[in-house]
Write an enzyme that holds these catalytic residues in place. Sequence first.
Site, mmCIF file in Angstrom:
data_model
loop_
_atom_site.group_PDB
_atom_site.id
_atom_site.type_symbol
_atom_site.label_atom_id
_atom_site.label_comp_id
_atom_site.label_asym_id
_atom_site.label_seq_id
_atom_site.Cartn_x
_atom_site.Cartn_y
_atom_site.Cartn_z
ATOM 1 N N CYS A 1 28.076 66.727 51.401
ATOM 2 C CA CYS A 1 29.323 66.369 50.724
ATOM 3 C C CYS A 1 30.529 66.710 51.587
ATOM 4 O O CYS A 1 31.495 65.942 51.645
ATOM 5 C CB CYS A 1 29.406 67.057 49.370
ATOM 6 S SG CYS A 1 28.182 66.416 48.205
ATOM 7 N N GLU A 26 30.552 64.943 44.736
ATOM 8 C CA GLU A 26 31.612 64.558 45.663
ATOM 9 C C GLU A 26 31.345 63.187 46.272
ATOM 10 O O GLU A 26 32.261 62.374 46.403
ATOM 11 C CB GLU A 26 31.767 65.609 46.779
ATOM 12 C CG GLU A 26 32.200 66.971 46.290
ATOM 13 C CD GLU A 26 31.049 67.882 45.860
ATOM 14 O OE1 GLU A 26 31.317 69.076 45.649
ATOM 15 O OE2 GLU A 26 29.901 67.413 45.730
ATOM 16 N N CYS A 49 28.352 71.043 49.485
ATOM 17 C CA CYS A 49 27.217 71.228 50.389
ATOM 18 C C CYS A 49 27.559 70.563 51.720
ATOM 19 O O CYS A 49 28.543 69.821 51.813
ATOM 20 C CB CYS A 49 25.954 70.613 49.778
ATOM 21 S SG CYS A 49 25.933 68.806 49.822
ATOM 22 N N HIS A 89 25.262 63.278 44.921
ATOM 23 C CA HIS A 89 26.022 64.477 44.583
ATOM 24 C C HIS A 89 27.390 64.096 44.028
ATOM 25 O O HIS A 89 27.891 62.987 44.247
ATOM 26 C CB HIS A 89 26.204 65.349 45.815
ATOM 27 C CG HIS A 89 24.943 66.010 46.267
ATOM 28 N ND1 HIS A 89 24.967 67.109 47.110
ATOM 29 C CD2 HIS A 89 23.636 65.753 46.028
ATOM 30 C CE1 HIS A 89 23.725 67.497 47.353
ATOM 31 N NE2 HIS A 89 22.895 66.673 46.700
#
Length: 150
Positions: A86, A55, A83, A53
């Site tokens: 993250c 981040e 999310c 992801h």
Amino acid sequence: MIDKLLDEAINEAKIGVMEKHGGPFGAVIADSQGNIISRGHNEVLVSHDPTMHAEVNAIRKACQKLKTTDLSQYVIYSSCEPCPMCLSAIIWANIKVMYFGATRKDADKIGFKDNIIYEFLAHKNQILKSNYISKIECSEMMEKYEGEIY
């Protein structure tokens, strides 16, 4: 400055989408002066790794560049509310301030499952069967650990 750095996160998301790396998510990590330390976008599709992801990628790059696991002096800017994975990575990295431009409800509207994970953590669904099996060796290993705590 916040707006400019959020725009950088959005640009990162656009790059990821254009290159078909993954979903519409981008992030940058900057110092208190607004200097960008690292950038990341979602790379789930290109890497075949569900943890790639935006981040997380930005955190990995910042930590490698700065040779630290402590990003407490830095700020993360994300195109979308992180999310749970993250968010956990942000907390593990000791980042104390984050800004985001869209919400998890926006991500949910287009089919991303962030919200069902938040619901699982709030004990509102059973998407994962979790089983605790007591093993003394596991407990002993924890008790004997003398390494660095991060």
